[in-house]
Write an enzyme that holds these catalytic residues in place. Structure first.
Site, short mmCIF file in Angstrom:
data_model
loop_
_atom_site.label_atom_id
_atom_site.label_comp_id
_atom_site.label_asym_id
_atom_site.label_seq_id
_atom_site.Cartn_x
_atom_site.Cartn_y
_atom_site.Cartn_z
N ASN A 171 34.18 38.15 44.14
CA ASN A 171 33.89 36.72 43.98
C ASN A 171 34.72 35.90 44.97
O ASN A 171 34.65 36.20 46.17
CB ASN A 171 33.91 36.25 42.52
CG ASN A 171 35.13 36.55 41.71
OD1 ASN A 171 35.38 37.70 41.37
ND2 ASN A 171 35.90 35.54 41.39
N ASP A 172 35.44 34.91 44.53
CA ASP A 172 36.01 33.89 45.43
C ASP A 172 36.70 34.41 46.70
O ASP A 172 37.53 35.32 46.62
CB ASP A 172 37.07 33.07 44.70
CG ASP A 172 36.65 32.60 43.32
OD1 ASP A 172 35.54 32.91 42.89
OD2 ASP A 172 37.46 31.92 42.68
N SER A 181 42.51 33.45 41.96
CA SER A 181 42.39 32.79 43.27
C SER A 181 43.60 31.95 43.69
O SER A 181 44.38 31.49 42.86
CB SER A 181 41.15 31.91 43.29
OG SER A 181 40.03 32.74 43.33
N GLN A 212 38.61 37.92 45.74
CA GLN A 212 38.66 38.41 44.37
C GLN A 212 37.77 39.66 44.29
O GLN A 212 36.60 39.61 44.68
CB GLN A 212 38.15 37.33 43.42
CG GLN A 212 39.00 36.08 43.42
CD GLN A 212 40.22 36.22 42.53
OE1 GLN A 212 40.12 36.15 41.32
NE2 GLN A 212 41.38 36.43 43.14
N TRP A 261 32.45 41.55 36.90
CA TRP A 261 33.76 40.90 36.99
C TRP A 261 34.77 41.62 36.10
O TRP A 261 34.45 42.02 34.99
CB TRP A 261 33.63 39.42 36.59
CG TRP A 261 34.90 38.67 36.76
CD1 TRP A 261 35.34 38.04 37.88
CD2 TRP A 261 35.92 38.47 35.77
NE1 TRP A 261 36.57 37.47 37.66
CE2 TRP A 261 36.95 37.72 36.38
CE3 TRP A 261 36.08 38.87 34.45
CZ2 TRP A 261 38.12 37.35 35.70
CZ3 TRP A 261 37.24 38.50 33.77
CH2 TRP A 261 38.24 37.74 34.39
N ASP A 276 43.99 28.24 40.61
CA ASP A 276 43.49 28.10 41.98
C ASP A 276 44.27 27.08 42.82
O ASP A 276 43.70 26.09 43.31
CB ASP A 276 41.99 27.71 41.98
CG ASP A 276 41.16 28.58 41.04
OD1 ASP A 276 41.56 29.73 40.78
OD2 ASP A 276 40.11 28.11 40.57
N TRP A 286 32.25 44.72 42.63
CA TRP A 286 32.12 43.27 42.44
C TRP A 286 33.08 42.48 43.34
O TRP A 286 34.25 42.83 43.47
CB TRP A 286 32.45 42.95 40.98
CG TRP A 286 32.71 41.50 40.70
CD1 TRP A 286 33.90 40.84 40.85
CD2 TRP A 286 31.77 40.53 40.22
NE1 TRP A 286 33.75 39.52 40.50
CE2 TRP A 286 32.46 39.31 40.11
CE3 TRP A 286 30.41 40.58 39.88
CZ2 TRP A 286 31.84 38.13 39.66
CZ3 TRP A 286 29.80 39.41 39.44
CH2 TRP A 286 30.52 38.20 39.33
#
Ligand SMILES: *[C@@H]1O[C@H](CO)[C@@H](O)[C@H](O)[C@H]1NC(C)=O
Ligand SMILES: *[C@@H]1O[C@H](CO)[C@@H](O)[C@H](O)[C@H]1NC(C)=O
Ligand SMILES: *[C@@H]1O[C@H](CO)[C@@H](O)[C@H](O)[C@H]1NC(C)=O
Ligand SMILES: *[C@@H]1O[C@H](CO)[C@@H](O)[C@H](O)[C@H]1NC(C)=O
Ligand SMILES: *[C@H]1O[C@@H](CO)[C@H](O)[C@@H](O)[C@@H]1NC(C)=O
Length: 585
Positions: free
Chosen positions: A57-58, A118, A74, A82, A182, A55
């Site tokens: 992500n960001d 993040s 990520q 996730w 973030d 997986w």
């Protein structure tokens, strides 16, 4: 455990009440650490950024350092959903070929023991990059930490050190400790203070909480936030300057966030604030001014500052982050595109998530919006080329672009509309709902001017196809509205797949130009389109069953009453770059 057994568990778990939402991700506790045994290659992208498995992500902390582009992201090292989030790390000399390094940041200390979420990189004036990221502490509170490179002579910046004085920003009692994350790249003010914002919320109000510091160590919360809006939690804020036309620099050049203490520069720039809306899952931005003394960002009135705001991308594109590239004096944008298939599919594939192609972004000459375009380096992958010129497509007709393999390709086309008389009437109430409009007027619904455009990742019998198209409406005799759509409803016949008709309006004066351009990057399971030179962008994930490999076709269609002409269409097969091969150490 065999695939069948794993799948059995998956199907029991997925639809049970065990799935919960943490942060903004659906959490499947039993799947988080289920190592992918195999990686399904059929629909894996060829030239979009992704790790070998699991997986992602960001995008985090993109930067340029000593000749190398760095991208952190990520990543779940243990599974295809996730969870177990760390900062994975890759480097590239050209934003196209990537080498994977050891993870940069992973839980080691109480201040990030439950996750390394993040954040951003700030380049200090002495050339030292510093990462600030959100750590999840033992109380599951979101706190902000810094990390510094262990060895500044290493252009790969392989190792990062977390000082003992972390965390450096903790949520005070006015801040919801479960909604505080973030941090942005910091900017330097004329008063000798660094400033940055952290995404948060107060009930339904999304906020960019402002902090200032002299030494990047001790941070003080400002009395008010940089900006706020009634749109729910703000994730991944990004705040940066853009050049305006007419200044001393070209309006397409990027402006370094760190340069802004210089007031001369400040007169030639506007500011962009982008936020990622946790509730609706899209990134919107406004353009405005920033007052250093009052510490306030004010969007210009022309930019809707709410759910109807301008989006970078009207499709699958979230948690984006930009950086200034000093090597080419441009600002580059990264954004995450998640999967649209099911968690069961992701377990089966062994991977989930890609990054959209990095895009150069700048303010349009008129200042009305940002323009985005795939970085020029993408062209280095172009191989076999075909072209079509001056081909008319009569009402209801289509043709195939042959002589190349379109499954992994790049396509640029120019459409000319001779006559706008047949454009359908536009109802002003549609202004705020491009997506709904595209659902009602999808690619199968015959129109006046349009729908015309492409069928990509299409099977030869056209049973499977994803439509990328335009449709022109008329508000009155002199004024037109152009809608750009991506209709994946026939991309495959899997009922569980998420496939909304994504859409955005295109800011072009079609009555004047009579022309509209389209560039589409096709890459097995992603269709990433740039309308009118990058004014409107739409990325979609699709999962064809038949239109795969050599069986994927590309067509140009016109389902409107008015004839359309393709004056120029160029298409290229795309080579496969090195994608996150592990660096031999
Ligand atoms: C720092 O990096 C440089 C360049 O890679 C290398 O030559 C040097 O040995 C490194 N120093 C340490 C202490 O690891
Ligand atoms: C804090 O944020 C979390 C996560 O969004 C939410 O569940 C919770 O209700 C919030 N608490 C308050 C007091 O608003
Ligand atoms: C387009 O293709 C034709 C052959 O079909 C070729 O003669 C022409 O040079 C090509 N144009 C470009 C710009 O590549
Ligand atoms: C047509 O519509 C535009 C935009 O809505 C408006 O500015 C213009 O005045 C209208 N023209 C006529 C002739 O009604
Ligand atoms: C991507 O996946 C789809 C389908 O599961 C969801 O509907 C989206 O909300 C999700 N997008 C993001 C940014 O998480």
């Amino acid at each position: 455990m065999g695939t069948a057994a794993a799948l059995a568990i998956v199907s029991v778990l997925c639809w049970a009440a065990l799935a919960a939402v943490r942060g903004s991700h659906v959490v499947y506790p039993e799947l988080q650490s289920l190592e992918a045994k195999e990686v399904a290659t059929e629909l894996r992208t060829g030239y979009h950024f992704q790790p070998p498995k699991h997986w992602i992500n960001d995008p985090n902390g993109p930067m340029y350092y000593k000749g190398l582009y760095h991208l952190f992201y990520q990543y779940n090292p243990k599974g295809a959903v996730w969870g177990n989030i760390i900062w994975a790390h890759s480097v590239s000399t050209d934003l196209i070929h990537w080498v994977a390094l050891q993870p940069a940041i992973y839980p080691t200390r109480p201040f990030d023991v439950n996750g390394c979420w993040s954040g951003s990189v700030t380049m200090l004036p002495n050339g030292v990059p510093v990462i600030m990221y959100t750590g999840i502490d033992p109380h599951k509170h979101q706190v902000q930490n810094v990390a510094y490179p262990a060895n500044l002579s290493d252009p790969f910046l392989r190792e990062w050190v977390k000082p003992d004085y972390n965390p450096i920003i903790i949520p005070d009692r006015d801040i919801n400790a479960s909604a505080f994350r973030d941090p942005t790249t910091a900017w330097y003010g004329p008063d000798g203070h660094w400033r940055l914002v952290v995404g948060s919320k107060e009930n339904m109000r999304g906020t960019a909480v402002l902090y200032r510091s002299r030494d990047f160590k001790k941070w003080i919360k400002a009395r008010h936030s940089l900006h706020a809006g009634l749109t729910g939690m703000w994730e991944c804020p990004d705040f940066f300057p853009v050049a305006v036309a007419g200044g001393s620099r070209h309006h397409q050049s990027g402006v370094d966030t760190a340069e802004l203490h210089n007031r001369v520069v400040a007169e030639e720039v506007k500011y962009v604030l982008k936020v990622s809306l946790e509730l609706t899952r899209y990134d919107y931005y406004t353009v405005g001014t920033y007052d250093h003394d009052k510490e306030r960002y004010t969007p210009d009135p022309a930019f809707p500052d709410n759910d109807y705001g301008l989006r970078y991308d009207y499709g699958d594109f979230y948690a984006s982050k930009s950086f200034f590239d000093p090597a080419k004096k441009r600002r580059v944008l990264w954004g995450w595109a998640n999967e649209s298939d099911t968690v069961v599919d992701d377990q089966h594939k062994g991977w989930a998530g890609i990054q959209a192609m990095p895009r150069k972004i700048f303010l349009s000459r008129s200042g009305a919006q940002l323009i985005q375009w795939p970085v020029e380096e993408v062209k280095s992958l172009r191989a076999k080329h075909v072209n079509v010129s001056n081909k008319a497509i009569k009402s209801g007709k289509y043709f195939e672009v042959t002589g190349f393999k379109s499954v992994q390709s790049d396509m640029e086309a120019v459409f000319v509309i001779r006559n706008l008389d047949k454009a359908e009437k536009f109802d002003p109430s549609w202004r705020t709902n491009a997506q709904g409009l595209c659902k009602n007027f999808n690619s199968h619904v015959k129109g006046g001017v349009g729908p015309f455009g492409l069928w990509v990742l299409a099977s030869d019998d056209l049973e499977e196809r994803t439509a990328v198209f335009f449709r022109v409406f008329k508000t009155n005799d002199t004024n037109y509205v152009v809608l750009m759509c991506n209709d994946p409803t026939r991309s495959s016949y899997e009922s569980q797949i998420y496939r909304p008709t994504f859409a955005g309006f295109v800011n072009v004066d079609i009555a004047k130009t009579k022309t509209i351009t389209l560039r589409t990057l096709i890459d097995h399971s992603v269709v990433e389109s740039f309308g009118a030179g990058g004014r409107t962008c739409i990325l979609t994930r699709v999962y064809p069953k038949k239109a795969i490999g050599d069986d994927a076709h590309l067509f140009v269609f016109n389902n409107g009453e008015s004839d359309i002409k393709v004056t120029n269409l160029h298409a290229w097969e795309m080579k496969t770059p090195t994608m996150n091969k592990l660096l031999e150490q």
